[in-house]
Design a protein around this motif. Structure first.
Motif, PDB file in Angstrom:
ATOM      1  N   LEU A 117     -13.021 -11.750  -4.695  1.00  0.00           N
ATOM      2  CA  LEU A 117     -11.904 -11.939  -3.728  1.00  0.00           C
ATOM      3  C   LEU A 117     -12.072 -10.625  -2.716  1.00  0.00           C
ATOM      4  CD1 LEU A 117      -9.021 -13.294  -6.079  1.00  0.00           C
ATOM      5  CD2 LEU A 117     -10.752 -14.459  -4.344  1.00  0.00           C
ATOM      6  N   HIS A 118     -12.049 -10.829  -1.579  1.00  0.00           N
ATOM      7  CA  HIS A 118     -12.133  -9.909  -0.607  1.00  0.00           C
ATOM      8  C   HIS A 118     -10.692  -9.636   0.259  1.00  0.00           C
ATOM      9  CE1 HIS A 118     -16.361  -9.166  -0.423  1.00  0.00           C
ATOM     10  NE2 HIS A 118     -16.677 -10.537  -0.897  1.00  0.00           N
ATOM     11  N   VAL A 119     -10.234  -8.875   0.682  1.00  0.00           N
ATOM     12  CA  VAL A 119      -9.238  -8.275   1.395  1.00  0.00           C
ATOM     13  C   VAL A 119      -9.458  -7.582   2.570  1.00  0.00           C
ATOM     14  CG1 VAL A 119      -6.955  -7.233   1.302  1.00  0.00           C
ATOM     15  CG2 VAL A 119      -7.820  -8.027  -0.827  1.00  0.00           C
ATOM     16  N   GLY A 120      -8.906  -8.110   3.839  1.00  0.00           N
ATOM     17  CA  GLY A 120      -9.297  -7.491   4.977  1.00  0.00           C
ATOM     18  C   GLY A 120      -8.194  -7.829   6.137  1.00  0.00           C
ATOM     19  N   ARG A 121      -8.528  -7.508   7.168  1.00  0.00           N
ATOM     20  CA  ARG A 121      -7.406  -7.749   8.252  1.00  0.00           C
ATOM     21  C   ARG A 121      -7.871  -8.913   9.169  1.00  0.00           C
ATOM     22  NH1 ARG A 121      -7.173  -2.490   7.453  1.00  0.00           N
ATOM     23  NH2 ARG A 121      -5.079  -1.570   6.948  1.00  0.00           N
ATOM     24  N   GLY A 147     -14.715  -7.039   8.579  1.00  0.00           N
ATOM     25  CA  GLY A 147     -13.045  -6.396   8.887  1.00  0.00           C
ATOM     26  C   GLY A 147     -12.525  -6.162   7.538  1.00  0.00           C
ATOM     27  N   ALA A 148     -13.070  -5.969   6.503  1.00  0.00           N
ATOM     28  CA  ALA A 148     -12.528  -5.931   5.095  1.00  0.00           C
ATOM     29  C   ALA A 148     -12.028  -4.258   4.919  1.00  0.00           C
ATOM     30  CB  ALA A 148     -13.848  -6.124   4.023  1.00  0.00           C
ATOM     31  N   ASP A 149     -10.899  -4.345   4.155  1.00  0.00           N
ATOM     32  CA  ASP A 149     -10.196  -3.116   3.983  1.00  0.00           C
ATOM     33  C   ASP A 149     -11.242  -2.170   3.076  1.00  0.00           C
ATOM     34  OD1 ASP A 149      -8.730  -0.883   3.183  1.00  0.00           O
ATOM     35  OD2 ASP A 149      -6.992  -2.318   3.138  1.00  0.00           O
ATOM     36  N   ARG A 150     -11.649  -1.193   3.820  1.00  0.00           N
ATOM     37  CA  ARG A 150     -12.721  -0.274   3.014  1.00  0.00           C
ATOM     38  C   ARG A 150     -12.043   0.448   2.008  1.00  0.00           C
ATOM     39  NH1 ARG A 150     -12.609   5.053   5.113  1.00  0.00           N
ATOM     40  NH2 ARG A 150     -11.264   5.510   6.870  1.00  0.00           N
ATOM     41  N   VAL A 158       1.138  -1.178  -0.042  1.00  0.00           N
ATOM     42  CA  VAL A 158      -0.039   0.055  -0.226  1.00  0.00           C
ATOM     43  C   VAL A 158       0.723   1.166  -0.029  1.00  0.00           C
ATOM     44  CG1 VAL A 158      -2.026   1.227   1.183  1.00  0.00           C
ATOM     45  CG2 VAL A 158      -1.775  -1.229   1.310  1.00  0.00           C
ATOM     46  N   GLY A 159       0.934   2.136  -1.296  1.00  0.00           N
ATOM     47  CA  GLY A 159       1.872   2.865  -1.221  1.00  0.00           C
ATOM     48  C   GLY A 159       3.569   2.297  -0.980  1.00  0.00           C
ATOM     49  N   LYS A 160       4.186   2.956   0.010  1.00  0.00           N
ATOM     50  CA  LYS A 160       5.404   2.490   0.083  1.00  0.00           C
ATOM     51  C   LYS A 160       5.590   1.594   1.546  1.00  0.00           C
ATOM     52  CE  LYS A 160       7.133   6.872  -1.684  1.00  0.00           C
ATOM     53  NZ  LYS A 160       7.952   8.290  -1.321  1.00  0.00           N
ATOM     54  N   ARG A 161       4.397   1.033   2.014  1.00  0.00           N
ATOM     55  CA  ARG A 161       4.336   0.442   3.072  1.00  0.00           C
ATOM     56  C   ARG A 161       3.769  -1.207   2.826  1.00  0.00           C
ATOM     57  NH1 ARG A 161      -0.720   3.195   4.102  1.00  0.00           N
ATOM     58  NH2 ARG A 161      -2.245   1.858   4.721  1.00  0.00           N
ATOM     59  N   LEU A 162       3.821  -1.861   3.849  1.00  0.00           N
ATOM     60  CA  LEU A 162       3.259  -3.193   3.696  1.00  0.00           C
ATOM     61  C   LEU A 162       2.190  -3.349   4.668  1.00  0.00           C
ATOM     62  CD1 LEU A 162       6.289  -5.711   3.161  1.00  0.00           C
ATOM     63  CD2 LEU A 162       4.753  -4.776   1.545  1.00  0.00           C
ATOM     64  N   ASP A 163       1.055  -3.870   4.580  1.00  0.00           N
ATOM     65  CA  ASP A 163       0.080  -4.289   5.649  1.00  0.00           C
ATOM     66  C   ASP A 163      -0.200  -5.808   5.473  1.00  0.00           C
ATOM     67  OD1 ASP A 163      -0.397  -1.717   6.122  1.00  0.00           O
ATOM     68  OD2 ASP A 163      -2.366  -1.260   4.875  1.00  0.00           O
ATOM     69  N   SER A 164      -0.385  -6.257   6.566  1.00  0.00           N
ATOM     70  CA  SER A 164      -0.666  -7.805   6.757  1.00  0.00           C
ATOM     71  C   SER A 164      -2.274  -7.850   6.453  1.00  0.00           C
ATOM     72  CB  SER A 164      -0.391  -8.334   8.086  1.00  0.00           C
ATOM     73  OG  SER A 164       1.047  -8.198   8.585  1.00  0.00           O
ATOM     74  N   VAL A 165      -2.557  -8.894   5.550  1.00  0.00           N
ATOM     75  CA  VAL A 165      -4.009  -8.800   5.078  1.00  0.00           C
ATOM     76  C   VAL A 165      -4.441 -10.396   5.018  1.00  0.00           C
ATOM     77  CG1 VAL A 165      -4.244  -6.442   3.940  1.00  0.00           C
ATOM     78  CG2 VAL A 165      -3.499  -8.533   2.686  1.00  0.00           C
ATOM     79  N   LYS A 166      -5.520 -10.606   4.865  1.00  0.00           N
ATOM     80  CA  LYS A 166      -5.947 -12.035   4.479  1.00  0.00           C
ATOM     81  C   LYS A 166      -6.886 -11.781   3.240  1.00  0.00           C
ATOM     82  CE  LYS A 166      -7.216 -15.257   7.306  1.00  0.00           C
ATOM     83  NZ  LYS A 166      -7.532 -15.942   8.240  1.00  0.00           N
ATOM     84  N   LEU A 167      -6.688 -12.708   2.394  1.00  0.00           N
ATOM     85  CA  LEU A 167      -7.505 -12.787   0.985  1.00  0.00           C
ATOM     86  C   LEU A 167      -8.435 -14.017   1.006  1.00  0.00           C
ATOM     87  CD1 LEU A 167      -7.549 -11.499  -2.004  1.00  0.00           C
ATOM     88  CD2 LEU A 167      -5.903 -13.417  -2.543  1.00  0.00           C
ATOM     89  N   TRP A 168      -9.549 -13.817   0.772  1.00  0.00           N
ATOM     90  CA  TRP A 168     -10.411 -15.025   0.775  1.00  0.00           C
ATOM     91  C   TRP A 168     -11.574 -14.700  -0.383  1.00  0.00           C
ATOM     92  CZ3 TRP A 168     -11.096 -10.820   4.098  1.00  0.00           C
ATOM     93  CH2 TRP A 168     -12.446 -10.322   4.455  1.00  0.00           C
ATOM     94  N   LEU A 169     -12.349 -15.994  -0.628  1.00  0.00           N
ATOM     95  CA  LEU A 169     -13.125 -16.056  -1.609  1.00  0.00           C
ATOM     96  C   LEU A 169     -14.537 -15.913  -0.801  1.00  0.00           C
ATOM     97  CD1 LEU A 169     -14.371 -16.536  -4.606  1.00  0.00           C
ATOM     98  CD2 LEU A 169     -14.179 -18.883  -3.996  1.00  0.00           C
ATOM     99  N   GLY A 170     -15.457 -14.744  -1.390  1.00  0.00           N
ATOM    100  CA  GLY A 170     -16.823 -14.611  -0.690  1.00  0.00           C
ATOM    101  C   GLY A 170     -17.736 -15.234  -1.168  1.00  0.00           C
ATOM    102  N   GLU A 171     -19.191 -15.350  -0.621  1.00  0.00           N
ATOM    103  CA  GLU A 171     -20.200 -15.998  -1.294  1.00  0.00           C
ATOM    104  C   GLU A 171     -20.741 -15.169  -2.448  1.00  0.00           C
ATOM    105  OE1 GLU A 171     -23.033 -16.565   1.797  1.00  0.00           O
ATOM    106  OE2 GLU A 171     -21.882 -17.900   2.855  1.00  0.00           O
TER     107      GLU A 171
END
Length: 389
Positions: A263-267, A273-276, A246-259
């Motif tokens: 593909l969703h990304v969230g913490r 808890g998805a990344d808005r 994300v820009g010049k930094r790293l975020d720890s995230v989870k990637l998952w397949l929703g109903e």
């Protein structure tokens, strides 16, 4: 042995055959020669058997030579089309373009290529200062018809025939255009696909196959493809942990397949808890899973990392070996895995999963049923017994 070979070898010594032919046919030749040498030259029955074996060899040789020649002719034709099309693009093509926002009228725009940068631009004219465009190397696919959000979400698209619409898909954006008629749209898409094939082949031969569209490896047969795709589906349903750029930094995230088949990304791995700041990616809008740092976000991150290592006099990290991007219609998600082995497994298997979603009708299943199988969010899909790995 010379009499036996007569009529089959056409005067071509084995040593002069193309490598492609020798690799796939040499064992037949060796076996046939051994049989001939072991047979009584005065025995007509033995001679006849030897001729049959040698004919098999030379039939195989001819077939391989014909296939190699046909492939070479196709590549040469693609290369000629690509060169001519690049000249057309350098001059510029006037097209109707839909706004990438998915709203507003279609407007006449100039699409042109800057040869020394290999960047495709789209604007009112060449004199217009605009950063809108795509590098050729960063274009994943060409889609025919109204499939991208600028077409599906814009009411104005109803005024255009489906067979007149074409989308150029890349990491920065999509370029969605309307041609005057179906024939011109087909010609435009055909030329662009020939250009992409030529670029991809050049990258492969230069040892940079990952720089450009990833080529899916669906396995040796359909069942292997299903096994691989089933693995990916289970991993995505459970969710996988990554570092996201994300820009010049790293975020720890989870990637998952929703109903919702996105593909969703969230913490936290849950919708609440998805990344808005990152909208979910619809699976049918994903172009490819691409290994390496070839997006704008990754390039900015890599430059920042280089500065850090230069300032601290330490060696660079292996981030490039762990990096991959999920390329979608005009958007991309840039992630880092734990190591290169995990990255290679995920990119290959995810592209297999995507390939099967896009194209396959496997084991007698309809396309709809196969998509249900590959996108089910239950641990084990009830309508299909998944193969064990």
């Amino acid at each position: 042995m010379g009499n036996v070979l007569e009529g089959y070898d056409e005067g071509v010594p084995l040593e002069e055959l193309p490598e492609l032919v020798k690799d796939s046919s040499n064992h037949l030749f060796v076996g046939a020669r051994r049989d001939v040498e072991a047979m009584d030259p005065n025995n007509p029955a033995h001679q006849e058997k030897a001729k049959i074996r040698l004919k098999r060899f030379f039939d195989k040789v001819r077939k391989n030579v014909e296939e190699a020649q046909a492939l070479a002719q196709t590549e040469a034709k693609d290369r000629q089309i690509a060169e001519e099309f690049m000249e057309e693009l350098a001059q510029g093509l006037t097209l109707m373009k839909l706004p990438v926002t998915g709203r507003g009228p279609a407007k006449q725009r100039l699409l042109w290529l800057v040869p020394y940068t290999n960047r495709l631009h789209v604007a009112r004219s060449k004199s217009t200062v605009s950063s809108k465009g795509l590098y050729l190397i960063d274009i994943g696919k060409v889609w025919r018809g109204k499939r991208t959000p600028p077409f599906t979400e814009n009411p104005i698209a109803e005024n255009f025939a489906d067979d007149c619409c074409v989308s150029i898909l890349g990491s920065e954006r999509t370029i969605d255009v309307v041609l005057p008629n179906a024939d011109e749209a087909t010609s435009f898409a055909d030329k662009f696909e020939a250009l992409l094939r030529t670029l991809r082949l050049t990258n492969i031969r230069n040892g940079t196959a990952q720089y450009g569209q990833a080529i899916a490896v669906p396995g040796r047969n359909k069942m292997m493809g299903i096994v691989t795709a089933a693995q990916v589906r289970r991993l995505l349903v459970k969710g996988m942990n990554f570092s996201r750029v994300v820009g010049k930094r790293l975020d720890s995230v989870k990637l998952w397949l929703g109903e919702d088949r996105k593909l969703h990304v969230g913490r936290s791995g849950h919708l609440e808890g998805a990344d808005r700041y990152f909208e979910p990616l619809a699976v049918n809008h994903i172009i490819e899973f691409r290994a390496g740092m070839y997006t704008k976000s990754f390039q900015a991150y890599a430059k920042e990392e280089e500065k850090k290592h230069a300032a601290s006099a330490t060696e660079g990290s292996s981030a490039d070996e762990r990096a991959f991007s999920i390329m979608a219609c005009g958007r991309n998600l840039d992630l880092l895995t734990t190591d290169i082995q995990m990255r290679e497994f995920l990119v290959t298997s995810m592209n297999t999963w995507l390939e099967m979603l896009n194209n396959a009708t496997n084991l007698g299943s309809s396309d709809e049923r196969m998509q249900d199988i590959l996108l089910s969010t239950t641990e084990t899909y009830s309508g299909y017994e998944e193969p064990t790995v």
